[in-house]
Design an enzyme around this catalytic site. Structure first.
Site, PDB file in Angstrom:
ATOM      1  N   PRO A 144      18.344  23.326  73.303  1.00 27.17           N
ATOM      2  CA  PRO A 144      17.115  23.627  73.355  1.00 27.17           C
ATOM      3  C   PRO A 144      16.059  22.875  72.106  1.00 27.17           C
ATOM      4  O   PRO A 144      16.471  22.674  71.159  1.00 27.17           O
ATOM      5  CB  PRO A 144      16.804  25.172  72.888  1.00 27.17           C
ATOM      6  CG  PRO A 144      18.088  25.667  72.478  1.00 27.17           C
ATOM      7  CD  PRO A 144      19.129  24.468  72.998  1.00 27.17           C
ATOM      8  N   ASN A 145      15.094  22.453  72.581  1.00 25.92           N
ATOM      9  CA  ASN A 145      14.051  21.632  71.982  1.00 25.92           C
ATOM     10  C   ASN A 145      14.314  20.229  71.749  1.00 25.92           C
ATOM     11  O   ASN A 145      13.537  19.411  70.992  1.00 25.92           O
ATOM     12  CB  ASN A 145      13.760  22.564  70.233  1.00 25.92           C
ATOM     13  CG  ASN A 145      13.147  23.671  70.946  1.00 25.92           C
ATOM     14  OD1 ASN A 145      12.015  24.126  71.614  1.00 25.92           O
ATOM     15  ND2 ASN A 145      13.773  24.840  70.226  1.00 25.92           N
ATOM     16  N   ARG A 175       8.968  15.843  67.647  1.00 31.11           N
ATOM     17  CA  ARG A 175       9.172  17.362  67.105  1.00 31.11           C
ATOM     18  C   ARG A 175       9.650  16.974  65.622  1.00 31.11           C
ATOM     19  O   ARG A 175      10.498  15.965  65.258  1.00 31.11           O
ATOM     20  CB  ARG A 175      10.144  17.865  67.771  1.00 31.11           C
ATOM     21  CG  ARG A 175      10.832  19.102  67.139  1.00 31.11           C
ATOM     22  CD  ARG A 175      12.225  19.503  67.701  1.00 31.11           C
ATOM     23  NE  ARG A 175      12.807  20.760  67.133  1.00 31.11           N
ATOM     24  CZ  ARG A 175      14.059  21.130  67.267  1.00 31.11           C
ATOM     25  NH1 ARG A 175      15.022  20.278  67.622  1.00 31.11           N
ATOM     26  NH2 ARG A 175      14.543  22.299  66.642  1.00 31.11           N
ATOM     27  N   TYR A 217      13.785  15.176  62.544  1.00 27.90           N
ATOM     28  CA  TYR A 217      14.677  14.613  63.753  1.00 27.90           C
ATOM     29  C   TYR A 217      14.401  13.280  63.763  1.00 27.90           C
ATOM     30  O   TYR A 217      15.156  12.714  64.908  1.00 27.90           O
ATOM     31  CB  TYR A 217      14.443  15.471  64.754  1.00 27.90           C
ATOM     32  CG  TYR A 217      14.857  17.080  64.348  1.00 27.90           C
ATOM     33  CD1 TYR A 217      16.137  17.242  64.321  1.00 27.90           C
ATOM     34  CD2 TYR A 217      13.964  18.060  64.371  1.00 27.90           C
ATOM     35  CE1 TYR A 217      16.737  18.639  64.089  1.00 27.90           C
ATOM     36  CE2 TYR A 217      14.236  19.199  64.070  1.00 27.90           C
ATOM     37  CZ  TYR A 217      15.575  19.606  63.959  1.00 27.90           C
ATOM     38  OH  TYR A 217      16.023  20.758  63.664  1.00 27.90           O
ATOM     39  N   ASN A 264      25.066  19.051  70.983  1.00 25.49           N
ATOM     40  CA  ASN A 264      24.178  19.687  69.965  1.00 25.49           C
ATOM     41  C   ASN A 264      23.551  20.876  70.603  1.00 25.49           C
ATOM     42  O   ASN A 264      22.615  20.488  71.473  1.00 25.49           O
ATOM     43  CB  ASN A 264      23.230  18.605  69.550  1.00 25.49           C
ATOM     44  CG  ASN A 264      22.293  18.948  68.526  1.00 25.49           C
ATOM     45  OD1 ASN A 264      22.207  20.066  68.176  1.00 25.49           O
ATOM     46  ND2 ASN A 264      21.285  17.900  68.000  1.00 25.49           N
ATOM     47  N   ALA A 320      19.596  25.476  68.376  1.00 25.19           N
ATOM     48  CA  ALA A 320      19.545  26.796  67.737  1.00 25.19           C
ATOM     49  C   ALA A 320      20.553  27.638  68.140  1.00 25.19           C
ATOM     50  O   ALA A 320      21.079  28.657  67.541  1.00 25.19           O
ATOM     51  CB  ALA A 320      17.996  27.085  67.822  1.00 25.19           C
ATOM     52  N   GLU A 354      30.941  19.174  67.978  1.00 25.70           N
ATOM     53  CA  GLU A 354      29.741  19.795  67.695  1.00 25.70           C
ATOM     54  C   GLU A 354      28.924  18.641  66.688  1.00 25.70           C
ATOM     55  O   GLU A 354      29.320  18.214  65.843  1.00 25.70           O
ATOM     56  CB  GLU A 354      29.850  20.801  66.861  1.00 25.70           C
ATOM     57  CG  GLU A 354      28.493  21.553  66.077  1.00 25.70           C
ATOM     58  CD  GLU A 354      28.791  22.720  65.103  1.00 25.70           C
ATOM     59  OE1 GLU A 354      30.070  22.745  64.902  1.00 25.70           O
ATOM     60  OE2 GLU A 354      27.806  23.562  64.794  1.00 25.70           O
ATOM     61  N   HIS A 370      25.015  17.702  64.824  1.00 24.12           N
ATOM     62  CA  HIS A 370      23.600  17.949  64.532  1.00 24.12           C
ATOM     63  C   HIS A 370      22.772  16.966  63.715  1.00 24.12           C
ATOM     64  O   HIS A 370      23.764  16.065  62.767  1.00 24.12           O
ATOM     65  CB  HIS A 370      23.697  19.310  63.473  1.00 24.12           C
ATOM     66  CG  HIS A 370      24.195  20.332  63.809  1.00 24.12           C
ATOM     67  ND1 HIS A 370      23.777  21.282  65.017  1.00 24.12           N
ATOM     68  CD2 HIS A 370      25.575  20.956  63.865  1.00 24.12           C
ATOM     69  CE1 HIS A 370      24.464  22.082  65.523  1.00 24.12           C
ATOM     70  NE2 HIS A 370      25.527  22.103  64.532  1.00 24.12           N
ATOM     71  N   ARG A 373      19.608  23.429  54.831  1.00 22.09           N
ATOM     72  CA  ARG A 373      18.412  23.897  55.458  1.00 22.09           C
ATOM     73  C   ARG A 373      18.545  25.555  55.122  1.00 22.09           C
ATOM     74  O   ARG A 373      19.481  25.793  54.286  1.00 22.09           O
ATOM     75  CB  ARG A 373      18.498  23.548  56.769  1.00 22.09           C
ATOM     76  CG  ARG A 373      18.224  22.027  57.061  1.00 22.09           C
ATOM     77  CD  ARG A 373      18.059  21.525  58.382  1.00 22.09           C
ATOM     78  NE  ARG A 373      16.658  21.903  59.046  1.00 22.09           N
ATOM     79  CZ  ARG A 373      16.468  21.902  60.168  1.00 22.09           C
ATOM     80  NH1 ARG A 373      17.204  21.331  61.021  1.00 22.09           N
ATOM     81  NH2 ARG A 373      15.097  22.533  60.615  1.00 22.09           N
TER      82      ARG A 373
HETATM   83  C1  DQA Z   1      20.048  20.852  65.061  1.00 23.10           C
HETATM   84  C2  DQA Z   1      19.799  22.029  63.772  1.00 23.10           C
HETATM   85  C3  DQA Z   1      19.601  23.288  64.687  1.00 23.10           C
HETATM   86  O1  DQA Z   1      19.768  24.290  63.449  1.00 23.10           O
HETATM   87  C4  DQA Z   1      18.124  23.443  65.211  1.00 23.10           C
HETATM   88  O2  DQA Z   1      17.944  24.659  65.382  1.00 23.10           O
HETATM   89  C5  DQA Z   1      18.180  22.363  66.116  1.00 23.10           C
HETATM   90  C6  DQA Z   1      18.546  20.813  65.798  1.00 23.10           C
HETATM   91  C7  DQA Z   1      20.144  19.541  64.578  1.00 23.10           C
HETATM   92  O3  DQA Z   1      20.415  18.507  65.501  1.00 23.10           O
HETATM   93  O4  DQA Z   1      19.925  19.259  63.320  1.00 23.10           O
HETATM   94  O5  DQA Z   1      17.300  22.531  67.227  1.00 23.10           O
HETATM   95  O6  DQA Z   1      20.837  21.225  66.087  1.00 23.10           O
END
Ligand code: DQA
Length: 147
Positions: A9-10, A17, A22, A71, A74, A95, A97, A104
């Site tokens: 998501p996102n 964003r 990011y 990735n 959230a 995994e 990020h 954070r």
């Molecule tokens: C993320 C870190 C997550 O906590 C966050 O909700 C994201 C992006 C990252 O790539 O740093 O959407 O996965």
């Protein structure tokens, strides 16, 4: 070697964003660079904002790909269902990020998926994806060499 990249998501908003966290470029642009860099690897890319769709994708490709780079955004911090999906398939999952989740908010320090993954890479910006690919490439080479 076949690798599936899955963004949760996102992450469709990369480049727009929270650029300070990011970065400035879209994932589509970055993916083009990855493909140019790793010419020996075939990549498929999938992004969804929907938990069940991410699970369906893992089920669909998780028995035939050499690796999955995930990735989960959230959902990393909340989804038992994605954790179970990773456990249920054969392909190794890394995994990833972009940000350093440990520097954070506290709720980002927990990953429900980490223990079902081969390993986790966090905090190297988009380069986290390249590092994940390198790790899957080494794993794949070791597998091929031992045959
Ligand atoms: C993320 C870190 C997550 O906590 C966050 O909700 C994201 C992006 C990252 O790539 O740093 O959407 O996965």
């Amino acid at each position: 070697m076949k690798i599936q990249i899955i963004n949760g998501p996102n992450l469709n908003l990369l480049g727009t964003r929270e650029k300070d966290i990011y970065g400035e470029i879209t994932f589509e642009k970055y993916l083009k660079l990855l493909k140019e860099h790793f010419t020996d690897i075939s990549f498929d890319y999938y992004q969804s904002n929907v938990e069940g769709e991410i699970i369906n994708k893992i089920h669909k490709i998780g028995f035939s790909y050499d690796g999955i780079i995930l990735n989960a955004g959230a959902y990393t911090h909340t989804s038992v269902a994605i954790a179970d999906a990773i456990k249920g398939v054969n392909s190794p999952v890394v995994e990833v990020h972009i940000s350093n989740v440990f520097s954070r908010e506290e709720y980002r320090h927990v990953s429900l998926i980490a223990s079902n993954c081969l390993g986790s890479i966090s905090g190297f910006g988009l380069d986290s994806y390249r590092l994940a690919i390198e790790s899957l490439r080494v794993l794949n080479k070791d597998k091929t060499d031992s045959k």
